[in-house]
Write a protein that holds these residues in place. Sequence first.
Motif, PDB file in Angstrom:
ATOM      1  N   ALA A   1       0.911  -1.223   0.008  1.00 48.70           N
ATOM      2  CA  ALA A   1      -0.070  -0.210   0.136  1.00 48.70           C
ATOM      3  C   ALA A   1       1.022   1.359  -0.198  1.00 48.70           C
ATOM      4  O   ALA A   1       0.596   2.409  -0.416  1.00 48.70           O
ATOM      5  CB  ALA A   1      -0.679   0.164   1.284  1.00 48.70           C
ATOM      6  N   GLU A   2       1.870   1.234   0.813  1.00 47.73           N
ATOM      7  CA  GLU A   2       2.811   2.249   0.774  1.00 47.73           C
ATOM      8  C   GLU A   2       3.474   2.539  -0.591  1.00 47.73           C
ATOM      9  O   GLU A   2       3.608   3.699  -1.039  1.00 47.73           O
ATOM     10  CB  GLU A   2       3.648   2.001   1.951  1.00 47.73           C
ATOM     11  CG  GLU A   2       4.898   3.322   2.159  1.00 47.73           C
ATOM     12  CD  GLU A   2       5.901   3.164   3.055  1.00 47.73           C
ATOM     13  OE1 GLU A   2       6.833   3.804   3.302  1.00 47.73           O
ATOM     14  OE2 GLU A   2       5.789   2.058   4.107  1.00 47.73           O
ATOM     15  N   GLN A   3       3.770   1.597  -1.178  1.00 47.27           N
ATOM     16  CA  GLN A   3       4.417   1.739  -2.620  1.00 47.27           C
ATOM     17  C   GLN A   3       3.888   2.164  -3.577  1.00 47.27           C
ATOM     18  O   GLN A   3       3.860   2.944  -4.451  1.00 47.27           O
ATOM     19  CB  GLN A   3       5.314   0.458  -2.880  1.00 47.27           C
ATOM     20  CG  GLN A   3       6.538  -0.223  -1.950  1.00 47.27           C
ATOM     21  CD  GLN A   3       6.743  -1.419  -2.136  1.00 47.27           C
ATOM     22  OE1 GLN A   3       6.199  -2.311  -3.035  1.00 47.27           O
ATOM     23  NE2 GLN A   3       7.883  -1.972  -1.127  1.00 47.27           N
ATOM     24  N   LEU A   4       2.286   1.653  -3.262  1.00 46.88           N
ATOM     25  CA  LEU A   4       1.075   2.083  -4.138  1.00 46.88           C
ATOM     26  C   LEU A   4       1.339   3.413  -4.342  1.00 46.88           C
ATOM     27  O   LEU A   4       1.063   4.148  -5.158  1.00 46.88           O
ATOM     28  CB  LEU A   4      -0.067   1.309  -3.915  1.00 46.88           C
ATOM     29  CG  LEU A   4      -0.832   1.101  -4.966  1.00 46.88           C
ATOM     30  CD1 LEU A   4      -0.785   0.243  -6.009  1.00 46.88           C
ATOM     31  CD2 LEU A   4      -2.271   0.474  -4.369  1.00 46.88           C
ATOM     32  N   PHE A   5       1.011   4.040  -3.014  1.00 39.98           N
ATOM     33  CA  PHE A   5       0.604   5.260  -2.893  1.00 39.98           C
ATOM     34  C   PHE A   5       1.931   6.196  -3.282  1.00 39.98           C
ATOM     35  O   PHE A   5       1.848   7.040  -4.116  1.00 39.98           O
ATOM     36  CB  PHE A   5       0.348   5.714  -1.340  1.00 39.98           C
ATOM     37  CG  PHE A   5       0.096   7.288  -1.293  1.00 39.98           C
ATOM     38  CD1 PHE A   5      -1.091   7.695  -1.538  1.00 39.98           C
ATOM     39  CD2 PHE A   5       0.792   8.026  -0.347  1.00 39.98           C
ATOM     40  CE1 PHE A   5      -1.427   9.048  -1.396  1.00 39.98           C
ATOM     41  CE2 PHE A   5       0.657   9.240  -0.171  1.00 39.98           C
ATOM     42  CZ  PHE A   5      -0.756   9.902  -0.521  1.00 39.98           C
ATOM     43  N   ALA A   6       3.173   5.753  -3.180  1.00 45.76           N
ATOM     44  CA  ALA A   6       4.186   6.654  -3.301  1.00 45.76           C
ATOM     45  C   ALA A   6       4.404   6.607  -4.912  1.00 45.76           C
ATOM     46  O   ALA A   6       5.037   7.660  -5.451  1.00 45.76           O
ATOM     47  CB  ALA A   6       5.757   6.004  -2.770  1.00 45.76           C
ATOM     48  N   ARG A   7       4.065   5.571  -5.635  1.00 45.01           N
ATOM     49  CA  ARG A   7       4.145   5.430  -7.084  1.00 45.01           C
ATOM     50  C   ARG A   7       3.077   6.277  -7.854  1.00 45.01           C
ATOM     51  O   ARG A   7       3.363   7.132  -8.885  1.00 45.01           O
ATOM     52  CB  ARG A   7       3.949   4.082  -7.618  1.00 45.01           C
ATOM     53  CG  ARG A   7       4.237   3.863  -8.789  1.00 45.01           C
ATOM     54  CD  ARG A   7       3.949   2.570  -9.557  1.00 45.01           C
ATOM     55  NE  ARG A   7       4.011   2.130 -11.128  1.00 45.01           N
ATOM     56  CZ  ARG A   7       3.807   1.249 -11.841  1.00 45.01           C
ATOM     57  NH1 ARG A   7       3.484   0.197 -10.962  1.00 45.01           N
ATOM     58  NH2 ARG A   7       3.789   1.250 -13.151  1.00 45.01           N
ATOM     59  N   TYR A   8       2.010   6.502  -7.254  1.00 46.14           N
ATOM     60  CA  TYR A   8       0.901   7.077  -8.129  1.00 46.14           C
ATOM     61  C   TYR A   8       0.384   8.444  -7.322  1.00 46.14           C
ATOM     62  O   TYR A   8      -0.345   9.006  -7.922  1.00 46.14           O
ATOM     63  CB  TYR A   8      -0.439   6.268  -8.230  1.00 46.14           C
ATOM     64  CG  TYR A   8      -0.269   4.954  -8.812  1.00 46.14           C
ATOM     65  CD1 TYR A   8      -0.291   5.191 -10.227  1.00 46.14           C
ATOM     66  CD2 TYR A   8      -0.161   3.672  -8.523  1.00 46.14           C
ATOM     67  CE1 TYR A   8      -0.092   3.972 -11.117  1.00 46.14           C
ATOM     68  CE2 TYR A   8       0.165   2.338  -9.330  1.00 46.14           C
ATOM     69  CZ  TYR A   8      -0.088   2.764 -10.779  1.00 46.14           C
ATOM     70  OH  TYR A   8       0.491   1.781 -11.750  1.00 46.14           O
ATOM     71  N   GLU A   9       0.957   8.751  -6.437  1.00 46.02           N
ATOM     72  CA  GLU A   9       0.417  10.075  -5.826  1.00 46.02           C
ATOM     73  C   GLU A   9       0.852  11.224  -6.573  1.00 46.02           C
ATOM     74  O   GLU A   9      -0.061  12.061  -6.832  1.00 46.02           O
ATOM     75  CB  GLU A   9       1.247  10.600  -4.413  1.00 46.02           C
ATOM     76  CG  GLU A   9       0.789  11.687  -3.976  1.00 46.02           C
ATOM     77  CD  GLU A   9       1.655  11.913  -2.557  1.00 46.02           C
ATOM     78  OE1 GLU A   9       1.381  12.894  -1.728  1.00 46.02           O
ATOM     79  OE2 GLU A   9       2.945  11.432  -2.535  1.00 46.02           O
ATOM     80  N   PRO A  10       1.893  11.128  -7.496  1.00 45.76           N
ATOM     81  CA  PRO A  10       2.121  12.298  -8.702  1.00 45.76           C
ATOM     82  C   PRO A  10       1.108  12.475  -9.499  1.00 45.76           C
ATOM     83  O   PRO A  10       0.991  13.374 -10.363  1.00 45.76           O
ATOM     84  CB  PRO A  10       3.642  12.033  -9.203  1.00 45.76           C
ATOM     85  CG  PRO A  10       4.166  11.112  -8.037  1.00 45.76           C
ATOM     86  CD  PRO A  10       2.947  10.154  -7.361  1.00 45.76           C
ATOM     87  N   ALA A  11       0.339  11.358  -9.884  1.00 45.36           N
ATOM     88  CA  ALA A  11      -0.639  11.228 -10.972  1.00 45.36           C
ATOM     89  C   ALA A  11      -1.889  11.692 -10.079  1.00 45.36           C
ATOM     90  O   ALA A  11      -3.302  11.720 -11.075  1.00 45.36           O
ATOM     91  CB  ALA A  11      -0.873   9.929 -11.514  1.00 45.36           C
TER      92      ALA A  11
END
Length: 417
Positions: free
Chosen positions: A23-33
């Motif tokens: 979940a943490e990695q998911l958020f880090a990856r897609y937060e800029p989008a």
Amino acid sequence: MRWIWFCCCLLLLTTLKVQADSAEQLFARYEPALLQVRVLEKASGAKSSIGTGFVLEQPNLLVTNYHVVSEAVLFPDKYQLEYLAVNQQKGALTVLAVDVVNDLALVQTDYQPEARFSIQTEKPVQGATLYSLGNPHDLGMILVPGTYNGLQKYSYYPRIHFTGAVNAGMSGGPTVDASGKVVGVNVASAGNQLGFLVPADALQRLLASYQQQQNDADLPKQIAQQLFDSQQKMFSEILAANWQLKDFGPGKVPDEVVPFIRCWGESNVEKSKDQLKKVAAFCSQGEEIFLSQQFSTGRIEMQFEWLHGAALHPLQFFNRYQQNISSANADNQASKEDVTSFECQHKVVQQANGQHAKTIFCVRAYRNFAALFDVLYLAASLDHQQQGVISHFTLSGVSQENAQAFARKFSEAVLWQ
């Protein structure tokens, strides 16, 4: 045995750690989008409202809810759209296409994040963990875990039931699966970890429609056609149904005529002190299509009341009966800028069994969407001095043809002795 127990605990903790890291990695990856979508009032330059949007793989396309950008669509001289990215970059937004029935909008943006969202073509399994992303209450982007519970039961407009906190400001944000693919778009909350999402297949249909008709940017025309098509489909189903009737006081009234119209009831017949006995039934398709902060449509509502005042003088009963009749009104929100005033026809009609009723049929037109109307109908039985049956319906955003057909079927289904 103790060693096995220890290994099981270790395995469980490892699994939970992997999920947390995921979940943490998911958020880090897609937060800029993820973008905050801002509706700015032009004269003051201040925010009128905010929501969330997300950038798709398709070039220059952002997705959000229609209700987030509606003010800019309907009142472009007063409002404009702006995005704010997590890196504090700002830029203008332009609405390209909308689906008001499913509360979706496609928006043009010059923002180009490295990672972008793609749409999941497979439905999640029941109970799957999903992640809702958005900007609640202007506090910054967050990720909220929750559970997929399938489509909302008895809903005419398909909505995913998401067990998770979808708060104000998260509207228009994506809800994704563990792989980061979009399974739904945040649209509403009923509180207490009860959220609703527009399914991803509705977004896919809007994308396909936009790509086929890319040059048609007449948004009011799009909205008018979508409203007309939606009510045509809904009323085709309602009018074709075999309406089941139920006993109601001295007569019969329609029950739940289609699955998406639900009924409830109440009465005071057990209260010996109440001189006027009432039995009431309420049926509705309670979902609305949002058009603006002052204007909603798409609702269907039916009400039935049996009043019996054996202990009242006939004049007293008549006054109470008249008060209940006069309380009927339209069931949707609209302003004088949206609709005309109601025009009404009053008649006395006779049923096949010889009973008489006073009927009122009222219509008001939509100012900006030709061929659509709100309708109010009321009938009150006249043949008894100390009891009566009131039947009432309201329709919003319906064609004249469908309104008349519904009124005929409704009046034939309400019977009293």
